[in-house]
Design a protein around this motif. Sequence first.
Motif, PDB file in Angstrom:
ATOM      1  N   TRP A  69      63.991 -29.306 -38.509  1.00  0.00           N
ATOM      2  CA  TRP A  69      64.323 -29.785 -39.856  1.00  0.00           C
ATOM      3  C   TRP A  69      63.627 -31.122 -40.063  1.00  0.00           C
ATOM      4  N   ILE A  70      62.813 -31.200 -41.114  1.00  0.00           N
ATOM      5  CA  ILE A  70      62.056 -32.416 -41.422  1.00  0.00           C
ATOM      6  C   ILE A  70      62.303 -32.753 -42.886  1.00  0.00           C
ATOM      7  N   PRO A  71      63.103 -33.786 -43.170  1.00  0.00           N
ATOM      8  CA  PRO A  71      63.497 -34.055 -44.554  1.00  0.00           C
ATOM      9  C   PRO A  71      62.398 -34.626 -45.436  1.00  0.00           C
ATOM     10  N   ARG A  72      61.313 -35.138 -44.852  1.00  0.00           N
ATOM     11  CA  ARG A  72      60.231 -35.717 -45.659  1.00  0.00           C
ATOM     12  C   ARG A  72      58.891 -35.156 -45.186  1.00  0.00           C
ATOM     13  N   HIS A  73      58.441 -34.136 -45.844  1.00  0.00           N
ATOM     14  CA  HIS A  73      57.193 -33.455 -45.499  1.00  0.00           C
ATOM     15  C   HIS A  73      56.023 -34.360 -45.884  1.00  0.00           C
ATOM     16  N   SER A  74      55.257 -34.828 -44.888  1.00  0.00           N
ATOM     17  CA  SER A  74      54.136 -35.731 -45.169  1.00  0.00           C
ATOM     18  C   SER A  74      53.082 -35.596 -44.081  1.00  0.00           C
ATOM     19  N   PRO A  75      51.835 -36.031 -44.373  1.00  0.00           N
ATOM     20  CA  PRO A  75      50.776 -35.963 -43.355  1.00  0.00           C
ATOM     21  C   PRO A  75      51.051 -36.849 -42.146  1.00  0.00           C
ATOM     22  N   ARG A  76      51.897 -37.851 -42.272  1.00  0.00           N
ATOM     23  CA  ARG A  76      52.233 -38.697 -41.120  1.00  0.00           C
ATOM     24  C   ARG A  76      53.040 -37.910 -40.084  1.00  0.00           C
ATOM     25  N   ILE A  77      53.790 -36.935 -40.550  1.00  0.00           N
ATOM     26  CA  ILE A  77      54.604 -36.116 -39.647  1.00  0.00           C
ATOM     27  C   ILE A  77      53.861 -34.836 -39.279  1.00  0.00           C
ATOM     28  N   PHE A  78      53.314 -34.150 -40.259  1.00  0.00           N
ATOM     29  CA  PHE A  78      52.527 -32.939 -40.004  1.00  0.00           C
ATOM     30  C   PHE A  78      51.092 -33.381 -39.735  1.00  0.00           C
ATOM     31  N   THR A  79      50.838 -33.686 -38.465  1.00  0.00           N
ATOM     32  CA  THR A  79      49.601 -34.349 -38.079  1.00  0.00           C
ATOM     33  C   THR A  79      48.761 -33.477 -37.155  1.00  0.00           C
ATOM     34  N   CYS A 111      56.667 -33.894 -26.733  1.00  0.00           N
ATOM     35  CA  CYS A 111      58.056 -33.795 -26.248  1.00  0.00           C
ATOM     36  C   CYS A 111      58.472 -32.329 -26.251  1.00  0.00           C
ATOM     37  N   GLY A 112      58.583 -31.739 -27.430  1.00  0.00           N
ATOM     38  CA  GLY A 112      58.767 -30.299 -27.515  1.00  0.00           C
ATOM     39  C   GLY A 112      57.411 -29.624 -27.468  1.00  0.00           C
ATOM     40  N   VAL A 113      57.279 -28.595 -26.632  1.00  0.00           N
ATOM     41  CA  VAL A 113      55.967 -27.968 -26.450  1.00  0.00           C
ATOM     42  C   VAL A 113      55.721 -26.911 -27.525  1.00  0.00           C
ATOM     43  N   GLY A 114      54.445 -26.772 -27.893  1.00  0.00           N
ATOM     44  CA  GLY A 114      54.042 -25.794 -28.880  1.00  0.00           C
ATOM     45  C   GLY A 114      53.570 -24.505 -28.233  1.00  0.00           C
ATOM     46  N   TYR A 115      53.115 -23.582 -29.071  1.00  0.00           N
ATOM     47  CA  TYR A 115      52.676 -22.285 -28.569  1.00  0.00           C
ATOM     48  C   TYR A 115      51.427 -22.377 -27.704  1.00  0.00           C
ATOM     49  N   ASP A 116      50.619 -23.401 -27.876  1.00  0.00           N
ATOM     50  CA  ASP A 116      49.442 -23.547 -27.018  1.00  0.00           C
ATOM     51  C   ASP A 116      49.809 -24.093 -25.644  1.00  0.00           C
ATOM     52  N   ARG A 117      51.079 -24.450 -25.435  1.00  0.00           N
ATOM     53  CA  ARG A 117      51.526 -24.986 -24.157  1.00  0.00           C
ATOM     54  C   ARG A 117      52.722 -24.221 -23.588  1.00  0.00           C
ATOM     55  N   GLY A 118      52.989 -23.033 -24.098  1.00  0.00           N
ATOM     56  CA  GLY A 118      53.993 -22.176 -23.487  1.00  0.00           C
ATOM     57  C   GLY A 118      55.363 -22.202 -24.109  1.00  0.00           C
ATOM     58  N   ALA A 119      55.473 -22.514 -25.397  1.00  0.00           N
ATOM     59  CA  ALA A 119      56.769 -22.495 -26.058  1.00  0.00           C
ATOM     60  C   ALA A 119      57.381 -21.105 -25.978  1.00  0.00           C
ATOM     61  N   HIS A 120      58.709 -21.061 -25.832  1.00  0.00           N
ATOM     62  CA  HIS A 120      59.416 -19.773 -25.758  1.00  0.00           C
ATOM     63  C   HIS A 120      59.434 -19.082 -27.120  1.00  0.00           C
ATOM     64  N   GLU A 121      60.055 -19.730 -28.100  1.00  0.00           N
ATOM     65  CA  GLU A 121      60.100 -19.179 -29.450  1.00  0.00           C
ATOM     66  C   GLU A 121      60.351 -20.310 -30.441  1.00  0.00           C
ATOM     67  N   LEU A 122      59.362 -20.597 -31.262  1.00  0.00           N
ATOM     68  CA  LEU A 122      59.535 -21.541 -32.348  1.00  0.00           C
ATOM     69  C   LEU A 122      59.813 -20.727 -33.604  1.00  0.00           C
ATOM     70  N   ARG A 123      61.035 -20.856 -34.130  1.00  0.00           N
ATOM     71  CA  ARG A 123      61.486 -19.958 -35.191  1.00  0.00           C
ATOM     72  C   ARG A 123      60.953 -20.389 -36.564  1.00  0.00           C
ATOM     73  N   VAL A 124      61.439 -21.503 -37.075  1.00  0.00           N
ATOM     74  CA  VAL A 124      60.999 -21.975 -38.391  1.00  0.00           C
ATOM     75  C   VAL A 124      60.971 -23.500 -38.400  1.00  0.00           C
ATOM     76  N   VAL A 125      60.214 -24.040 -39.348  1.00  0.00           N
ATOM     77  CA  VAL A 125      60.225 -25.460 -39.666  1.00  0.00           C
ATOM     78  C   VAL A 125      60.646 -25.564 -41.126  1.00  0.00           C
ATOM     79  N   VAL A 126      61.794 -26.164 -41.363  1.00  0.00           N
ATOM     80  CA  VAL A 126      62.317 -26.321 -42.721  1.00  0.00           C
ATOM     81  C   VAL A 126      62.092 -27.765 -43.150  1.00  0.00           C
ATOM     82  N   THR A 127      61.542 -27.954 -44.347  1.00  0.00           N
ATOM     83  CA  THR A 127      61.319 -29.302 -44.870  1.00  0.00           C
ATOM     84  C   THR A 127      61.901 -29.387 -46.281  1.00  0.00           C
ATOM     85  N   ASN A 128      61.750 -30.555 -46.891  1.00  0.00           N
ATOM     86  CA  ASN A 128      62.202 -30.713 -48.272  1.00  0.00           C
ATOM     87  C   ASN A 128      61.311 -29.978 -49.265  1.00  0.00           C
TER      88      ASN A 128
END
Length: 224
Positions: A120-130, A137-154
Amino acid sequence: MVACAEAWRGDGAILASPMGLIPSLGARLARLTFAPDLLLTDGEAYLVDADGGIEGWLPYAKVFTMLAAGRRHVMMGAAQIDRHGNQNISAIGDWKRPKAQLLGVRGAPGNTVNHPVSYWIPRHSPRIFTDHVDMICGVGYDRGAHELRVVVTNLAVLDFGTPERVMRLRSVHPGVELADVVAATGFPLAVPDQVPVTRPPTDGELGLIRTRLDPDGARERELA
């Protein structure tokens, strides 16, 4: 809140661990409507119902058993997130001498490699979506994430439903233009030919939100 609630649809009797106000309200809304088997916790010692009443005992140490077994779905925040889903909540800048110290890595690595994770990201901006996160900290799919479901923003709901497992626009919220989301994202976003609108709350859900879950309107202050 509805978009956050939808993240837990179909999970069954799984432990929901929402971080923050709107994810917590979303999990409670899901429990009261389409996900009655969802398990909610006070984060310390008890399982609770949607109104905070005690249903059972779940000391925090036992949460790690559920974590390792994959019987948990957490919705975390992110100070930075990239197109593969790598997340940063620890520091901004060179990690040897950061210009901003944040929460620290906390449980993000274990969460992302063991069970479903949403954001959950309350302020969708290029500073956060970089394009590059300063510390993973949390790993992505290129590093072996189990399941990233959704990213909800404002602005929108995003997921990773592409062959390359990179971030994709799933829906835009009512009143938001596609161009707004693209401009607020600091990397190329996968965009389908037809982008639906995030479903609005039903009359019943609105009633629960306004009279039972958040009658004082705290959700509005988070998005101010």
